[in-house]
Structure formats: structure tokens, C-alpha cells
Design an enzyme around this catalytic site. Structure first.
Site, short mmCIF file in Angstrom:
data_model
loop_
_atom_site.label_atom_id
_atom_site.label_comp_id
_atom_site.label_asym_id
_atom_site.label_seq_id
_atom_site.Cartn_x
_atom_site.Cartn_y
_atom_site.Cartn_z
N GLU A 46 2.36 3.35 -1.06
CA GLU A 46 3.70 3.16 -0.53
C GLU A 46 4.05 4.48 0.15
OE1 GLU A 46 8.27 2.64 -2.04
OE2 GLU A 46 6.67 2.18 -3.45
N CYS A 80 10.89 5.39 -1.03
CA CYS A 80 10.14 5.18 0.21
C CYS A 80 10.58 3.95 0.98
CB CYS A 80 8.65 5.11 -0.08
SG CYS A 80 7.96 6.70 -0.53
#
Length: 172
Positions: A46, A80
Site C-alpha cells: 500500500e 496511505c
């Protein structure tokens, strides 16, 4: 526990590790893929997409303000997949911005263990400087600060606090 360059590398390269899941920078993600490839260790990454939220004129404004506001302010924005960019159709732009700015100004900021806090400190002084750098960069590009935009050093001395911030008129 330990620095990523040594501990992380050892974990990724270890033959007893079946899968690595990593959240962080693209550069480190590439390094993990390179190391994991030698043993065909499975990897999930990620790596900070920052995909925008799109808001159209027929949207439920209360839901938009709540959903997009918490989409960025959740976890102090240190996520994120935080929705840090919002593209709003012009007929409702000012209403959405006003609502998000009001939310930002009223979110309780404080220590993470305080049950009344909804926004805690950023992870490090370096991260707070990075956040401020993004705000300053946006302002230098002609952005308009609608809420926040300052470190909260004086108000909350024990932690790396930064006001929840809303800016408009910034480049993509």
C-alpha cells in the site's frame, strides 16, 4: 522492532516468512519487491495513492462533508488511502468547502489517550514539518487557506500537533 534498513530487510529476506504486507513509500516498496523476488515471497503493498474524491452537484452534502472530511482527517491524515484531494462540481463547491472548513475548525484535537480527542498528534516532528511544508507549498502556488494551516506547538506542547487544514485553489 528496529530500523527498516536492517530489521525490515532481514524479515523480507528470511526464508521462514511466507508473506510481507507493507504500507509506506514507493521507494521502500520497490526495495521490498526486489528482496522478496529472490525467494518468491508473496508481497502486498500500500504505497500512498492519494486518489481524489469526486463530488457531483446532486450529492447529499451532509454525507459528502462527513465522509470526505473524515476520509482525510481520520488517523491525522497519516493514511496511505486518505482522501486528501477532493474535486467538487462548481455549483456546490462553496457549500462543500464551507462545510469541510467548519468540520476542520471544530474537530477536537488533543492527546491520543484523551477520549474526547478526535485528532491526535502526528507521528514525529519530521512528519509535522513535512505536513507544514505541503501547506506552505500550496500557499506559494496560490492556494487559499480556508481552515487550519498551523502547527499547534503552544496549545498542545507535548506532541506533534497540526491544525486540521482545508485549502482551495491548489494545483492537482
Amino acid at each position: 522492532q528496529g530500523p527498516g534498513e536492517t530489521t525490515g530487510r532481514a524479515l523480507v529476506a528470511h526464508p521462514g516468512i511466507d508473506k510481507v504486507a507493507f504500507t509506506g513509500s514507493t521507494a521502500v516498496g520497490k526495495e521490498i519487491m526486489t528482496v522478496a523476488a529472490s525467494s518468491l515471497t508473496r508481497v502486498s503493498l500500500e504505497l500512498g495513492g492519494k486518489s481524489p474524491n469526486l463530488v457531483f452537484a446532486d450529492a447529499d452534502l451532509d454525507a459528502v462533508i462527513d465522509g470526505t472530511g473524515w476520509g482525510i482527517f481520520y488517523n491525522m491524515g497519516e493514511d496511505c488511502c486518505a482522501g486528501s484531494r477532493i474535486f467538487v462540481e462548481r455549483p456546490i463547491l462553496e457549500d462543500v468547502v464551507a462545510g469541510l472548513a467548519q468540520l476542520a475548525r471544530t474537530i477536537p484535537v488533543g492527546p491520543g489517550f484523551d477520549p474526547t480527542s478526535k485528532i491526535g498528534p502526528l507521528i514525529t516532528a519530521e512528519q509535522r514539518r513535512r505536513v507544514d511544508g505541503y501547506v506552505q507549498s500550496g500557499l506559494a502556488e496560490g492556494g487559499c487557506l480556508r481552515a487550519g494551516g498551523k502547527s499547534m506547538d503552544g496549545a498542545l506542547a507535548s506532541g506533534y500537533f497540526y491544525e486540521p487544514t482545508v485549502m482551495t485553489d491548489v494545483s492537482n
